[in-house]
Scaffold this motif. Structure first.
Motif, PDB file in Angstrom:
ATOM      1  N   THR A  61       1.269   6.626  -6.787  1.00  0.00           N
ATOM      2  CA  THR A  61       0.064   7.385  -7.131  1.00  0.00           C
ATOM      3  C   THR A  61       0.233   8.870  -6.827  1.00  0.00           C
ATOM      4  O   THR A  61      -0.175   9.726  -7.619  1.00  0.00           O
ATOM      5  CB  THR A  61      -1.157   6.822  -6.386  1.00  0.00           C
ATOM      6  OG1 THR A  61      -1.299   5.439  -6.722  1.00  0.00           O
ATOM      7  CG2 THR A  61      -2.426   7.568  -6.731  1.00  0.00           C
ATOM      8  N   ALA A  62       0.849   9.180  -5.696  1.00  0.00           N
ATOM      9  CA  ALA A  62       1.079  10.584  -5.339  1.00  0.00           C
ATOM     10  C   ALA A  62       2.018  11.258  -6.336  1.00  0.00           C
ATOM     11  O   ALA A  62       1.761  12.388  -6.776  1.00  0.00           O
ATOM     12  CB  ALA A  62       1.649  10.684  -3.925  1.00  0.00           C
ATOM     13  N   GLU A  77       0.822  -1.216   0.000  1.00  0.00           N
ATOM     14  CA  GLU A  77       0.000   0.000   0.000  1.00  0.00           C
ATOM     15  C   GLU A  77       0.853   1.262   0.000  1.00  0.00           C
ATOM     16  O   GLU A  77       0.530   2.243  -0.674  1.00  0.00           O
ATOM     17  CB  GLU A  77      -0.937   0.007   1.200  1.00  0.00           C
ATOM     18  CG  GLU A  77      -2.039  -1.023   1.094  1.00  0.00           C
ATOM     19  CD  GLU A  77      -2.984  -0.984   2.280  1.00  0.00           C
ATOM     20  OE1 GLU A  77      -3.122   0.097   2.895  1.00  0.00           O
ATOM     21  OE2 GLU A  77      -3.591  -2.026   2.587  1.00  0.00           O
ATOM     22  N   GLN A  78       1.949   1.241   0.740  1.00  0.00           N
ATOM     23  CA  GLN A  78       2.821   2.411   0.808  1.00  0.00           C
ATOM     24  C   GLN A  78       3.500   2.688  -0.539  1.00  0.00           C
ATOM     25  O   GLN A  78       3.592   3.842  -0.976  1.00  0.00           O
ATOM     26  CB  GLN A  78       3.886   2.246   1.904  1.00  0.00           C
ATOM     27  CG  GLN A  78       3.327   2.248   3.297  1.00  0.00           C
ATOM     28  CD  GLN A  78       2.855   0.876   3.773  1.00  0.00           C
ATOM     29  OE1 GLN A  78       2.652  -0.047   3.006  1.00  0.00           O
ATOM     30  NE2 GLN A  78       2.683   0.753   5.082  1.00  0.00           N
ATOM     31  N   GLY A 125       0.796   3.822  -2.973  1.00  0.00           N
ATOM     32  CA  GLY A 125       0.391   5.174  -2.584  1.00  0.00           C
ATOM     33  C   GLY A 125       1.409   6.213  -2.998  1.00  0.00           C
ATOM     34  O   GLY A 125       1.049   7.302  -3.472  1.00  0.00           O
ATOM     35  N   THR A 126       2.676   5.887  -2.844  1.00  0.00           N
ATOM     36  CA  THR A 126       3.741   6.808  -3.247  1.00  0.00           C
ATOM     37  C   THR A 126       3.764   6.991  -4.753  1.00  0.00           C
ATOM     38  O   THR A 126       3.869   8.130  -5.254  1.00  0.00           O
ATOM     39  CB  THR A 126       5.112   6.287  -2.757  1.00  0.00           C
ATOM     40  OG1 THR A 126       5.078   6.181  -1.337  1.00  0.00           O
ATOM     41  CG2 THR A 126       6.235   7.221  -3.177  1.00  0.00           C
TER      42      THR A 126
END
Length: 68
Positions: free
Chosen positions: A44-45, A37-38, A41-42
């Motif tokens: 995606t950011a 997830e991290q 998420g990174t």
């Protein structure tokens, strides 16, 4: 920003980063890789940030050309 740079960054934002995020998420689930997830998420950011920067650049370019 040159057209060549813009085109490369656009390709990265539209294809490479989403594909990389999807690949890592799928493989992390299958193989139990850490921080799925991290990592996603990174990615995606970063992809969202790049998309905004490219959108602003495109809007500024169109303004300079008088395409509005």
């Amino acid at each position: 920003m040159s057209n060549k740079t813009y085109d490369k960054l656009k390709w990265i934002a539209q294809y490479l980063l989403p594909a990389l995020g999807t690949l890592y998420f799928a493989i992390a689930g299958i193989w139990g890789l850490p921080y799925g997830e991290q990592v996603v998420g990174t990615i995606t950011a970063v992809d969202t940030f790049l998309g905004v920067i490219l959108g602003v650049s495109s809007a500024n370019y169109k303004k300079l050309r008088g395409d509005d």
